[in-house]
Design a protein around this motif. Structure first.
Motif, mmCIF file in Angstrom:
data_model
loop_
_atom_site.group_PDB
_atom_site.id
_atom_site.type_symbol
_atom_site.label_atom_id
_atom_site.label_comp_id
_atom_site.label_asym_id
_atom_site.label_seq_id
_atom_site.Cartn_x
_atom_site.Cartn_y
_atom_site.Cartn_z
ATOM 1 N N GLN A 1 65.070 19.035 18.675
ATOM 2 C CA GLN A 1 64.354 17.820 18.346
ATOM 3 C C GLN A 1 63.013 17.769 19.062
ATOM 4 O O GLN A 1 62.789 18.488 20.030
ATOM 5 N N ALA A 2 62.118 16.928 18.554
ATOM 6 C CA ALA A 2 60.824 16.716 19.210
ATOM 7 C C ALA A 2 60.347 15.315 18.876
ATOM 8 O O ALA A 2 60.706 14.750 17.850
ATOM 9 N N GLY A 3 59.509 14.794 19.778
ATOM 10 C CA GLY A 3 58.963 13.461 19.575
ATOM 11 C C GLY A 3 59.710 12.413 20.379
ATOM 12 O O GLY A 3 60.614 12.742 21.152
ATOM 13 N N CYS B 1 50.787 13.089 13.214
ATOM 14 C CA CYS B 1 51.831 13.072 14.243
ATOM 15 C C CYS B 1 53.157 13.577 13.657
ATOM 16 O O CYS B 1 53.866 14.358 14.287
ATOM 17 N N LEU B 2 53.461 13.141 12.431
ATOM 18 C CA LEU B 2 54.685 13.627 11.781
ATOM 19 C C LEU B 2 54.664 15.151 11.657
ATOM 20 O O LEU B 2 55.649 15.822 11.956
ATOM 21 N N ARG B 3 53.517 15.691 11.228
ATOM 22 C CA ARG B 3 53.397 17.158 11.096
ATOM 23 C C ARG B 3 53.620 17.823 12.445
ATOM 24 O O ARG B 3 54.348 18.818 12.562
ATOM 25 N N ALA B 4 52.983 17.254 13.488
ATOM 26 C CA ALA B 4 53.069 17.858 14.822
ATOM 27 C C ALA B 4 54.503 17.824 15.338
ATOM 28 O O ALA B 4 54.994 18.818 15.888
ATOM 29 N N ARG B 5 55.181 16.700 15.149
ATOM 30 C CA ARG B 5 56.553 16.579 15.662
ATOM 31 C C ARG B 5 57.500 17.501 14.905
ATOM 32 O O ARG B 5 58.410 18.106 15.476
ATOM 33 N N LEU B 6 57.261 17.580 13.599
ATOM 34 C CA LEU B 6 58.087 18.449 12.758
ATOM 35 C C LEU B 6 57.914 19.917 13.166
ATOM 36 O O LEU B 6 58.889 20.649 13.361
ATOM 37 N N GLU B 7 56.662 20.317 13.327
ATOM 38 C CA GLU B 7 56.403 21.704 13.732
ATOM 39 C C GLU B 7 57.004 22.004 15.096
ATOM 40 O O GLU B 7 57.592 23.074 15.310
ATOM 41 N N ALA B 8 56.861 21.041 16.025
ATOM 42 C CA ALA B 8 57.407 21.273 17.372
ATOM 43 C C ALA B 8 58.925 21.429 17.315
ATOM 44 O O ALA B 8 59.492 22.329 17.940
ATOM 45 N N ALA B 9 59.586 20.556 16.539
ATOM 46 C CA ALA B 9 61.045 20.641 16.435
ATOM 47 C C ALA B 9 61.466 21.960 15.782
ATOM 48 O O ALA B 9 62.416 22.614 16.225
ATOM 49 N N LEU B 10 60.743 22.347 14.730
ATOM 50 C CA LEU B 10 61.094 23.586 14.027
ATOM 51 C C LEU B 10 60.856 24.802 14.923
ATOM 52 O O LEU B 10 61.660 25.740 14.938
ATOM 53 N N ASN B 11 59.752 24.774 15.693
ATOM 54 C CA ASN B 11 59.504 25.879 16.624
ATOM 55 C C ASN B 11 60.640 26.017 17.619
ATOM 56 O O ASN B 11 61.103 27.113 17.927
ATOM 57 N N ARG B 12 61.090 24.863 18.118
ATOM 58 C CA ARG B 12 62.152 24.883 19.121
ATOM 59 C C ARG B 12 63.481 25.355 18.523
ATOM 60 O O ARG B 12 64.348 25.860 19.246
ATOM 61 N N ALA B 13 63.632 25.167 17.227
ATOM 62 C CA ALA B 13 64.909 25.500 16.576
ATOM 63 C C ALA B 13 64.936 26.930 16.027
ATOM 64 O O ALA B 13 65.941 27.365 15.495
ATOM 65 N N SER B 14 63.818 27.620 16.170
ATOM 66 C CA SER B 14 63.672 28.866 15.415
ATOM 67 C C SER B 14 63.529 30.107 16.278
ATOM 68 O O SER B 14 63.159 30.038 17.438
ATOM 69 N N VAL C 1 56.349 19.138 31.860
ATOM 70 C CA VAL C 1 56.479 20.582 31.613
ATOM 71 C C VAL C 1 57.310 20.849 30.361
ATOM 72 O O VAL C 1 56.980 21.714 29.551
ATOM 73 N N SER C 2 58.350 20.048 30.159
ATOM 74 C CA SER C 2 59.236 20.291 29.009
ATOM 75 C C SER C 2 58.580 19.910 27.676
ATOM 76 O O SER C 2 59.106 20.231 26.614
ATOM 77 N N GLN C 3 57.454 19.208 27.717
ATOM 78 C CA GLN C 3 56.832 18.739 26.470
ATOM 79 C C GLN C 3 55.505 19.429 26.164
ATOM 80 O O GLN C 3 54.782 19.022 25.259
ATOM 81 N N LYS C 4 55.186 20.483 26.918
ATOM 82 C CA LYS C 4 53.893 21.141 26.709
ATOM 83 C C LYS C 4 53.759 21.660 25.272
ATOM 84 O O LYS C 4 52.707 21.546 24.655
ATOM 85 N N ASP C 5 54.852 22.228 24.740
ATOM 86 C CA ASP C 5 54.784 22.796 23.390
ATOM 87 C C ASP C 5 54.534 21.700 22.348
ATOM 88 O O ASP C 5 53.694 21.846 21.454
ATOM 89 N N ALA C 6 55.222 20.569 22.522
ATOM 90 C CA ALA C 6 55.059 19.472 21.564
ATOM 91 C C ALA C 6 53.654 18.886 21.657
ATOM 92 O O ALA C 6 53.033 18.548 20.639
ATOM 93 N N ALA C 7 53.141 18.766 22.879
ATOM 94 C CA ALA C 7 51.799 18.221 23.069
ATOM 95 C C ALA C 7 50.756 19.131 22.412
ATOM 96 O O ALA C 7 49.802 18.647 21.800
ATOM 97 N N ARG C 8 50.950 20.422 22.519
ATOM 98 C CA ARG C 8 49.998 21.342 21.880
ATOM 99 C C ARG C 8 49.938 21.110 20.372
ATOM 100 O O ARG C 8 48.868 21.055 19.777
ATOM 101 N N ARG C 9 51.114 20.955 19.746
ATOM 102 C CA ARG C 9 51.123 20.722 18.287
ATOM 103 C C ARG C 9 50.416 19.408 17.960
ATOM 104 O O ARG C 9 49.667 19.282 17.008
ATOM 105 N N LEU C 10 50.663 18.390 18.794
ATOM 106 C CA LEU C 10 50.090 17.066 18.542
ATOM 107 C C LEU C 10 48.569 17.108 18.685
ATOM 108 O O LEU C 10 47.837 16.573 17.848
ATOM 109 N N VAL C 11 48.108 17.776 19.725
ATOM 110 C CA VAL C 11 46.661 17.835 19.970
ATOM 111 C C VAL C 11 45.968 18.641 18.860
ATOM 112 O O VAL C 11 44.915 18.254 18.355
ATOM 113 N N VAL C 12 46.589 19.742 18.459
ATOM 114 C CA VAL C 12 46.010 20.542 17.369
ATOM 115 C C VAL C 12 45.858 19.678 16.114
ATOM 116 O O VAL C 12 44.793 19.612 15.501
#
Lengths: 91, 517, 292
Positions: A8-10, A75-88, C45-56
């Motif tokens: 999960q992400a977000g 934000c939805l795109r970013a959270r989705l990508e982050a969750a998918l990255n973490r799951a993959s 530290v645990s959210q660096k990856d998510a923050a990168r996606r958000l900032v991009v």
């Protein structure tokens, strides 16, 4: 990209969304569940963002649950990508 | 038929004798005489204190089909509305019309009384929580009438909203029916909204948890209007009535909007000696009040009166000597309640005195500047403070229409988005306050002045304010959030929005998404 | 773009936590000259990856108005910093704010990674070693648009207490400003940490101006207006600058060798200062023209 585990992400803060992804059985396709405070107004739009993102990343069988607190599309795109990255694992 | 804002409304509306379309803020001139309560008599030796609510309801002669009224000064701490409704339901009385002056709690039992046919019509109430949803589901036979704080006493005085029994939650009552809100464990300050109900209802029942010997030292509602007094153990939950001081905002966006509002006020030239002012109790309004204090102190300006929802910050302006008088229809925190009790320049006034357009002059006519909020504003400057963007009625108009029509300068302060929902739109879901009475819209992305006010536009230009057209703001909101899907409606009318003069300015139809839910 | 980034007006540079969508999408309204989307200290530290996606996605999709968009990456000497650089190159912000820089090599290494991508660099000197190497860092490559000072980490590294008066920072701040000027880049000052102390912020900003800083980092939106105001020239200064430039231009047109105004020579540094005053006035919207 290949979804192999739950992730999960977000957050549940205002203007954010919590995206939970889980691998689906081969051939099960895309399952989306949206729970949003603006579902009436933006439910279709959120669904469209999810489908586009999944398509762009070439993912097929996945279950996606979104708890949306009014997140904008970026934000939805970013959270989705982050969750998918973490799951993959990357192919 | 068409109203002056351009909206179409039906020629006939169920449950409404006459549909007079809104024609402009002061187009309608009333004729005829006021309504009146029946004559009555209390002989020497007769007592007003009644042991139980049940007995009082019986003595009041409440029957099927009648109208009962309540005030909302105990806000979300009110116990009286539900205590009375539960008793009425137990007594088997049905088919009542309910009216309240504003926000009140809506527990499950309230909705059940609607489902069971105890309440079958609502003549003005604020449809919070599940009540708005219940109405959207089509639970009532006839549409709810929505009125402003000035429009409701007007309707009562005009005989359009006859009340059979008014139940008045009284933080303090003496044994002969004098009432006030400043003393007692459930004190709420002003009882201003209850005054018209007390004066015009056929029967008035006061419910109190602080019964004191005759006579009361400070009288808000006099014995001459009250038939019965019922002592109960508790009329409300003090922690939800007048809560501790309302805190000023630290939200930088609200502070930015407040700073721009102050610039607009200064540029308007209205911030002068004898200046009068009303602001609400939201974060933006409180920040405006704080900045205004600084400016008035710097420029050594003393204003005349303050009005509206009164808080500790309003009281601060009075106590610093920056204003002469507070007119208080509703007290919002304990500082305001305490001040009303001790400061003779803090005056309790009725809703009719405050905002009724059809008496011999209400205070809003003398107001220089009012700061208001909005759920939505459209590109014609029409304001919606009633329906969510899903079409469900969720709040009430309060004094929005009244102060906008009366004041010299009406400023709407709103963020461009509420969450993801744009606040500036092509067309508001429901018109509550007509655009011709709204002068300036201030958002964090710019300030839009109503083109009807060229004089203001000229002044704002000189003051280096970030002016934008209302269309630009709308586009900016859409660019950020996307365009929300417009709600779909059935033909059934569930709400009628009255303008303060009794004309119909808009109707609310049933949102399709709630049919059969 | 890489070249003219040096002359840009950066009175206020607002830090915005990189994993907070609500703050990211509202930050353009406060009038900061630069917005720094932060991937370093404000992100767990645990959210660096998510923050990168958000900032991009924020950089690619949101409209930040006229503000310069910067990203504070994690130190390039760390794994997170390397991932930041790799990921953020696709979004191409105007600037990377680089924390804890201590040597020219770090900058040169980053420069080679960025190769053709036109991203400027704002190194923060926040250790004693970094402060002492300011000049070589500033002149290491043309991507370095300014030097900035970071007080919190500096004080920790020195083992000293932060005080409201800030005497413990005086030498380091002066050195950073001086080395920046010696290398021909702008000097930007540290954040003022107490967001509720407006008077403290005013004093601290005035001190920075007196030391030669041309801008200051802001940690809260509420600091932006105050900082902008203090860096904005007074009306008399603006008038004087206009006069100087007018006199200078007409003198050049007429081919006069030594141009003077009120008995004072107008030489190149005087002209440059006048031009900067007008640029600041323009940024503050004081030169008329549009209302926006």
């Amino acid at each position: 990209m290949n979804v192999v585990r739950n992730a999960q992400a977000g957050t549940l803060e205002s203007s954010d969304a919590l995206v939970i992804v889980a691998p689906g059985k081969p051939g099960s396709g895309l399952h989306i569940e949206i729970n949003s405070i603006v579902e009436e107004q933006f439910g279709d739009q959120i669904r469209r963002v999810v489908e586009e993102t999944i398509d762009r990343l070439g993912i097929r069988d996945v279950r996606i649950t979104i708890q949306d607190r009014g997140a904008l599309d970026y934000c939805l795109r970013a959270r989705l990508e982050a969750a998918l990255n973490r799951a993959s694992v990357v192919d | 038929m068409k109203v002056a804002t351009g909206r179409q409304i039906p020629d006939q509306i169920p449950g409404r004798r006459e549909v007079r379309p809104y024609a402009g803020p002061f187009a309608f001139v009333p004729t005829g005489v006021k309504a009146a309560p029946p004559l009555s008599m209390v002989r020497p030796g007769e007592k007003k204190v009644v042991d139980s609510l049940r007995e009082a309801i019986r003595l009041a002669g409440l029957k099927d089909g009648m109208t009962i009224s309540f005030h909302h000064h105990l806000r979300f701490g009110d116990h009286v509305i539900n205590m009375v409704l539960d008793t009425i339901a137990e007594m088997g009385i049905k088919d009542l019309t309910f009216t309240a002056t504003g926000h009140h709690p809506v527990p499950e039992s309230f909705i059940k009384h609607m489902e069971d046919g105890v309440i079958t019509r609502i003549e003005h109430a604020v449809l919070v929580d599940q009540l708005g949803v219940a109405v959207a589901r089509g639970l009532l036979k006839e549409p709810v009438t929505i009125r402003s704080h000035g429009g409701r006493p007007r309707a009562i005085e005009a005989g359009e909203l006859p009340i059979d029994v008014a139940f008045i939650a009284a933080p303090t009552a003496d044994t002969y029916g004098n009432l006030n809100g400043i003393d007692g464990p459930s004190h709420c300050g002003s009882l201003g909204y209850a005054v018209a109900d007390a004066q015009y209802a056929k029967c008035v029942v006061a419910v109190t948890d602080n019964l004191v010997p005759y006579p009361l030292r400070y009288i808000s509602i006099p014995q001459t209007n009250v038939d019965y007094v019922v002592p109960v153990s508790k009329i409300g939950d003090p922690t939800k009535i007048a809560t501790g001081a309302i805190r000023k905002t630290s939200n930088p966006r609200d502070i930015l909007i407040a700073q721009q509002i102050i610039k607009v006020m200064e540029a308007s030239g209205l911030v002068q000696p004898r200046f009068s002012f009303q602001a609400g109790t939201g974060g933006v309004s409180l920040a405006v009040t704080q900045f205004l204090t600084e400016i008035m102190q710097q420029r050594d300006i003393r204003g005349s009166f303050l009005m509206g929802g009164i808080t500790g910050s309003t009281v601060g302006l009075l106590e610093k000597g920056l204003f002469d008088i507070i007119f208080d229809v509703q007290s919002f925190d304990l500082d305001a309640v305490a001040s009303l009790g001790r400061n003779p320049n803090h005056c309790e006034v009725s809703a009719s005195f405050y905002a009724n357009p059809h008496n011999k002059g209400c205070v809003v006519n003398l107001l220089d500047v009012v700061i208001l909020s909005a759920l939505e504003v459209d590109t014609k400057f029409n304001v919606n403070v009633l329906t969510g963007s899903d079409g469900v009625m969720r709040t009430g108009p309060g004094g929005h229409q009244d102060t906008a029509a009366g004041s010299k300068l009406t400023i709407i302060g709103t963020p461009l988005l509420h969450g993801r929902i744009p606040a500036i739109v092509d067309d508001v879901v429901t018109v509550v306050t007509p655009g011709e009475t709204v002068d300036v819209v201030v958002t964090e992305y710019g300030v839009a002045v109503n083109p009807l006010r060229q004089d203001l536009i000229d002044r704002m230009k000189d003051a280096r304010l970030p002016l934008a057209s209302i269309e630009d703001l709308k586009l900016k909101a859409e660019k950020l959030a996307g365009k929300p899907k417009a709600p779909e409606f059935t033909d059934q009318i569930v709400g009628v929005v009255e303008y303060r003069d009794g004309s119909v300015i808009d109707v609310v139809r049933q949102p399709r998404s709630w049919v059969d839910r | 773009m890489t070249a003219n980034g040096r002359g840009r007006i950066r009175r206020s540079m607002l830090f915005v936590p990189g994993n907070n969508p609500s703050m990211i999408q509202t930050c353009p309204i406060y009038g900061a000259d630069s917005i720094i989307l932060d991937l370093e200290d404000s992100v767990a530290v645990s959210q660096k990856d998510a923050a990168r996606r958000l900032v991009v996605h924020a950089i690619l999709e949101l409209d930040f108005g006229g503000a310069e968009i910067a990203v504070r990456i994690n130190s390039p000497l760390t794994e997170e910093g390397q991932k930041d650089i790799e990921t953020l190159m696709e979004a191409a912000p105007s600037v990377f704010v680089v924390p804890k820089v201590e040597s020219a090599e770090e900058i040169l290494d980053l420069d080679s990674k960025l190769s053709a991508v036109p991203i400027g660099l704002l190194p923060i000197l926040e250790t004693p070693k970094g402060v002492l190497h300011g000049e070589e860092i500033a002149s290491s490559c043309p991507r370095v648009w300014a030097l900035s000072f970071g007080a919190e980490d500096y004080a920790t590294a020195m083992g000293v207490e932060r005080t409201r008066a800030g005497r413990e920072l005086f030498t380091a701040r002066s050195l950073v400003a001086m080395q920046a000027k010696a290398s021909g880049v702008a000097a930007l000052d540290t954040v003022f940490a107490d967001v509720n102390d407006e008077e403290g912020l005013r004093n601290d900003t005035k001190e920075a101006i007196s030391l030669g800083f041309e801008g200051k980092y802001a940690i809260s939106p509420r600091q932006v207006g105050i900082i902008n105001d203090l860096f904005t020239p007074q009306p008399a200064e603006i008038e004087k600058a206009k006069q100087i430039l007018e006199t200078y231009r007409s003198g050049v047109e007429r081919g006069i060798g030594a141009i003077a105004l009120d008995g004072r020579m107008i030489d190149a540094p005087v002209v440059q200062r006048a031009e900067r005053v007008l640029a600041l006035a323009q940024a503050a919207g004081l030169l008329g023209g549009g209302m926006e």
